[in-house]
Design an enzyme around this catalytic site. Structure first.
Site, PDB file in Angstrom:
ATOM      1  N   PRO A 119       0.824  -1.219   0.000  1.00 42.45           N
ATOM      2  CA  PRO A 119       0.000   0.000   0.000  1.00 42.45           C
ATOM      3  C   PRO A 119       0.855   1.265   0.000  1.00 42.45           C
ATOM      4  CG  PRO A 119       0.102  -0.872   2.216  1.00 42.45           C
ATOM      5  CD  PRO A 119       0.864  -1.842   1.340  1.00 42.45           C
ATOM      6  N   LYS A 120       1.747   1.379  -0.971  1.00 43.79           N
ATOM      7  CA  LYS A 120       2.697   2.492  -0.994  1.00 43.79           C
ATOM      8  C   LYS A 120       2.041   3.793  -1.431  1.00 43.79           C
ATOM      9  CE  LYS A 120       7.027  -0.016  -1.620  1.00 43.79           C
ATOM     10  NZ  LYS A 120       8.232  -0.202  -2.472  1.00 43.79           N
TER      11      LYS A 120
END
Length: 265
Positions: free
Chosen positions: A130-131
């Site tokens: 989930p960058k």
């Protein structure tokens, strides 16, 4: 894409063979995502450990992952020399977990922030991490190592550690959980809104060489940000930290759970 080597006049045209080949990325004549493997050299890392609440950890884990620890590990990296990506800053907040019904256990990453658009895209498209874009930075201020993660102009995490006072080992982090086995929730939709990929993926770095490692007591400060909610893992007790430098290589991972397996389109 070997036939498209631009150094050898490979600017021809895109083929179906190119598209279906492993490692394909767009735009095809200046690809965004690097193919495996690629190596990180002379990476400097500040790792911070703090105790949070069991409820906070459990709330962030997708089923069928279960918590194994109430400790949070936050790694703040200064990537000095990376193939394709160059130099940038990255941070990874992780919590201990296990996959129910299996012997798979490691670290789950609910929050990652970094200053490289290539790193964001690669992490999301390939690993399912989930960058988001942010500005992690790491610096020595006299006798103190200071790590800061900033997003939206807010320092969402600030950590400190004494400078090189006590030799330590990266393996000492395993008393909290196996941080090197990184597990992520990969979620991708079709263009029409139907779920295309819903998986738990796992990967472990290869060729890890640790050049030096120092430990000591740390401090951790979290500031709320609705778009970067690390504060949802509140600091109950500040534990310890490491300041280390290493080389490693990113290699393909594996699918450890498929939520859509057996479903009919």
């Amino acid at each position: 894409m070997s036939g498209k080597d631009l150094r050898r006049g490979g600017l021809d045209r895109l083929t179906i063979e190119d598209i279906v080949s492993p490692g394909f990325s767009t735009p095809w004549d200046a690809p965004m995502v690097p193919p495996f493997p690629f190596t990180f050299r002379n990476v400097e890392v500040l790792t911070l450990a703090w105790r949070t609440t069991e409820a906070a950890v459990a709330r962030l884990l997708p089923p069928p992952l279960a918590p194994t620890s109430d400790v949070v590990l936050a790694h703040i990296y200064r990537m000095n020399d990376v193939e394709w990506l160059g130099a940038y800053g990255e941070s990874n907040v992780s919590i201990g977990c296990r996959l129910l019904g299996t012997d798979i256990a490691g670290s789950y990453s609910p929050y990652l922030f970094l200053s490289s658009d290539v790193g964001v895209v690669h992490g999301r498209e390939v690993h399912g991490q989930p960058k988001k874009l942010g500005n992690p930075r790491l610096e020595v201020r006299s006798d103190l190592i200071v790590g800061v993660v900033e997003r939206n102009g807010i320092d969402i995490l600030t950590g400190t550690l004494p400078t090189k006072q006590q030799p330590d080992s990266v393996e000492s982090l395993n008393r909290h959980f196996d941080f090197a086995e990184n597990i992520n929730l990969k979620a991708v939709d079709h263009i029409d809104g139907r779920p295309a990929i819903r998986q738990l993926t796992a990967r472990r770095l290869s060729g890890v060489t640790v050049h030096e490692c120092w430990g000591g007591p740390n401090t951790v400060e979290l500031r709320p940000n609705a778009q970067a909610p690390i504060h949802r893992l509140p600091v109950v007790d500040m534990l310890d930290g490491l300041h280390w430098r290493a080389d490693f290589t990113l290699v393909p991972g594996r699918i450890v759970h498929d939520y859509l397996e057996g479903r009919v389109e």
